[in-house]
Design an enzyme around this catalytic site. Structure first.
Site: not given
Length: 199
Positions: A71, A101, A178
């Site tokens: 993402h 992911d 992230s």
């Protein structure tokens, strides 16, 4: 003072603090900041730039191979990597797995002297174990937060997908973390940070 074991190099730090400082100093150079310019082809065929997205990445190999979250780089028109020493490199997307992911990107490593992260075994993590998270929250790179393993083998729904076998931690995680590293006192990568559950 000497007889009492006082060390002028310790500056009053506890043993636990010295371990944390040591881990950060060894691991931080293997964590990069990632900035992407996302592109939505349905919005005037990408003719209008979107707001930049910040994330983190982990150096896996000296050849410039970096792992991050899908993402972070999804639909990116360009991917810029900022190394720990401030150098900027353009990256290309090598592979991506939306269901996990995860994504692999690569930069030109010529003259970069990259330090790959040492991989550990996340299966050996125990609830209550101290962990250290390093990443790029809010675009403020090389940030450290500390916590413990709250639970292992979590499954959560994130959008339309179910992410499985996750490790829940108490360390502060914010947008931009992230793709960053989660390690422990053995100076090994255990987990890549993926998602924040917060109101």
């Amino acid at each position: 003072l000497v007889a009492g074991g006082w060390s002028p190099g310790a500056f009053g730090h506890t043993r636990d603090e010295l371990v944390t400082i040591g881990v950060y100093e060894q691991v931080a150079s293997s964590v990069v900041n990632i900035t992407t310019a996302p592109c939505d082809p349905e919005f005037f065929f990408c003719s209008i730039p979107a707001e930049a997205v910040s994330g983190s990445g982990i150096i896996l190999r000296e050849d410039g191979t970096i792992v991050t979250n899908h993402h972070v780089v999804a639909n990116a028109d360009s991917i810029q990597v900022i190394l720990a020493d401030g150098r900027r490199k353009q990256a290309t997307l090598v592979a991506s797995s939306p269901e996990n992911d995860m994504a692999i990107i690569r930069i030109d490593a010529a003259g970069a002297h990259l330090t790959p992260m040492v991989l550990g075994d996340s299966d050996r993590l125990r609830v209550g174990e101290k962990v250290l998270a390093i990443g790029n929250p809010f675009g403020l790179g090389q940030t450290l937060s500390v916590g413990v393993v709250s639970m292992t083998d979590r499954s959560i729904r994130n959008g339309g997908m179910v992410l499985r076998n996750l490790i829940q931690i108490s360390a502060a995680i914010n947008p931009g973390n992230s793709g960053g590293a989660l390690g422990h006192s053995a100076v090994q990568l255990l987990v890549m940070k993926t998602v924040v559950l917060s109101p």
